[in-house]
Motif scaffolding. Structure first.
Motif, short mmCIF file in Angstrom:
data_model
loop_
_atom_site.label_atom_id
_atom_site.label_comp_id
_atom_site.label_asym_id
_atom_site.label_seq_id
_atom_site.Cartn_x
_atom_site.Cartn_y
_atom_site.Cartn_z
N GLU A 393 -3.88 -6.07 -2.37
CA GLU A 393 -3.31 -5.40 -1.20
C GLU A 393 -2.86 -6.43 -0.17
O GLU A 393 -1.79 -6.30 0.44
N ILE A 394 -3.69 -7.45 0.04
CA ILE A 394 -3.33 -8.50 0.98
C ILE A 394 -2.10 -9.25 0.49
O ILE A 394 -1.18 -9.55 1.26
N ALA A 395 -2.06 -9.55 -0.81
CA ALA A 395 -0.93 -10.29 -1.39
C ALA A 395 0.36 -9.50 -1.26
O ALA A 395 1.42 -10.05 -0.92
N VAL A 396 0.30 -8.18 -1.51
CA VAL A 396 1.50 -7.34 -1.39
C VAL A 396 1.99 -7.31 0.05
O VAL A 396 3.19 -7.42 0.33
N SER A 397 1.06 -7.19 0.98
CA SER A 397 1.44 -7.16 2.40
C SER A 397 2.10 -8.47 2.83
O SER A 397 3.11 -8.47 3.53
#
Length: 439
Positions: A393-397
């Motif tokens: 989720e952090i990487a996508v953001s």
């Protein structure tokens, strides 16, 4: 072969232009008097706060406590002579031998002094700052608390209520036939507990999150407005027509924005670096203050994420401010022109702060905002600091933020190229879109 050489020459020329513009703009930002004054004021404020306990102790007179008349309570040997004086008086205090000892144990940070003086004399000592406060006990269940200035964090009455409740309980148990030791033993059971935290410590991380969000808020508003104003000011100079035709708009826009970003980071490093230095110099005076101590114990992983979201969030809004500044013909129109971007940023700030205050950092709104480029720098950082968020989720953001920053930068450069060459007429959205398409 010739085309390849021309391409390489154009790329090298663009890089040289970007480097020249970056150096020039960075020098202008770092030497801006308003920013320097603002930074110095912040550093002085931080210095005043961090050095305050040390200075207060230096100016605390040893004679301040020795002038207070009365009999020292039993059980207070070894009390720090610099500790503030707490007077304990009244009929109940004099008659019950447990009162002085109980107050001395409960208020270890004070010099507890048993006194038989009149109320007027006690008032005089407190107003003269010979004593900090006083408890006058009419009975074991009723007292008056005297203090010069009642502070919000003053918890003395809470401690005294619990203390007197225990004294009353012990007295009742003794009247029922128990000895003092048996009564004290019955009230001294200690309950032990351990907290097994499987996620994040929200209490501690709250301060890190609040500081980052507030710092991002201040820097974007300050430097965003400055970028828009600088672009509008340059536009009023006819030399801009020659500059825009000889330099690539992408190099100019990215040079200006990255210079402002570096200047903002430099300012933050100066402020927080000074704060860390001052705290280390006075750390022994802040040992008992969990709030201040925790602020300077930020985990490395959280600090890295803070930098990533700070830089990317700054770039997106800075590009928008620069593009809008290029469409303005008069400096007095800057505030109204940038208002939509400012309101968008303030909305993101308010949503994040409300969720942070309510503890609802994993609400549906915050999850959605974590992937919207204009809100994710604040929303996602708040979520990863205050709750458990998976790495993907952090990487996508972050990926969305990077792509959005590049896209907004390129579009802003096109708007900038067209905007700085239009004078006198207010640019409409349709005109801007057509100009971008042609560019």
């Amino acid at each position: 072969m010739t085309e390849h050489r021309k391409t390489d020459g154009t790329a090298n020329s663009g890089i040289r232009q970007f480097g020249t513009i970056l150096k020039f703009e960075l020098k202008g930002c770092l030497t801006n008097k308003a920013n320097i004054i603002f930074t110095v004021i912040l550093i002085l404020i931080i210095a005043a706060v961090t050095f305050f306990p040390r200075v207060r102790q230096m100016f605390t007179s040893d004679s301040k406590t020795s002038e207070s008349s009365g009999v020292a309570a039993e059980g207070t040997p070894g009390t720090d002579s610099n500790a503030p004086v707490m007077l304990v008086g009244g009929e109940a205090a004099v008659e019950d031998s447990m009162i002085p000892e109980s107050f001395a144990s409960a208020f270890a940070g004070y010099q507890v002094v048993l006194t038989e003086q009149s109320t007027d004399e006690i008032r005089r000592q407190i107003l003269a700052e010979e004593a900090e406060c006083a408890f006058i006990l009419d009975s074991l269940t009723s007292y008056k608390y005297y203090v010069k200035d009642f502070a919000m964090q003053d918890t003395n009455t809470v401690i005294a209520d619990e203390l007197l409740q225990n004294v009353c309980t012990v007295s009742a148990m003794m009247r029922a036939g128990m000895t003092a030791q048996e009564a004290s033993s019955a009230l001294s059971y200690q309950i032990e507990h351990d907290i097994v935290n499987l996620g994040k410590d929200q209490v501690q991380n709250f301060f890190y999150t609040y500081i980052m969000i507030f710092a991002l808020y201040m820097v974007i508003l300050l430097y965003g407005q400055m970028i828009a104003t600088n672009v509008a000011t340059e536009k009023s100079s006819r030399a801009m027509e020659l500059l825009i035709t000889s330099a690539k708009p992408v190099s100019m826009m990215f040079g200006k924005v990255l210079a402002s970003c570096l200047a903002g980071l430099t300012q933050l490093v100066a402020v927080f670096g000074s704060g860390l230095l001052f705290f280390r110099m006075n750390q022994e005076y802040w040992v008992d203050n969990r709030l201040i101590s925790s602020v300077f114990d930020m985990p490395v992983w959280l600090f890295v994420y803070m930098l990533i979201f700070f830089v990317l969030g700054f770039l997106i809004y800075a590009f928008l401010y620069g593009a809008i500044g290029s469409t303005v013909s008069k400096l007095e129109d800057i505030n109204s022109a940038v208002m939509p971007v400012t309101m968008l940023f303030i909305a993101a700030f308010v949503i994040t702060m409300m969720s942070l205050a309510d503890g609802s950092v994993d609400s549906l709104m915050m999850k959605v905002c974590s992937y919207v480029p204009f809100t994710s720098p604040m929303a996602m950082f708040t979520r990863l600091a205050m709750s458990t968020v998976s790495f993907y989720e952090i990487a996508v953001s972050i990926a969305i933020l990077i792509l959005s920053a590049v896209a907004v930068g390129v579009i802003s450069a096109k708007i900038y190229r067209v905007g700085v060459l239009l004078y006198g007429t207010k640019m409409k959205i349709g005109t801007i879109l057509k100009a971008i398409k042609k560019a």
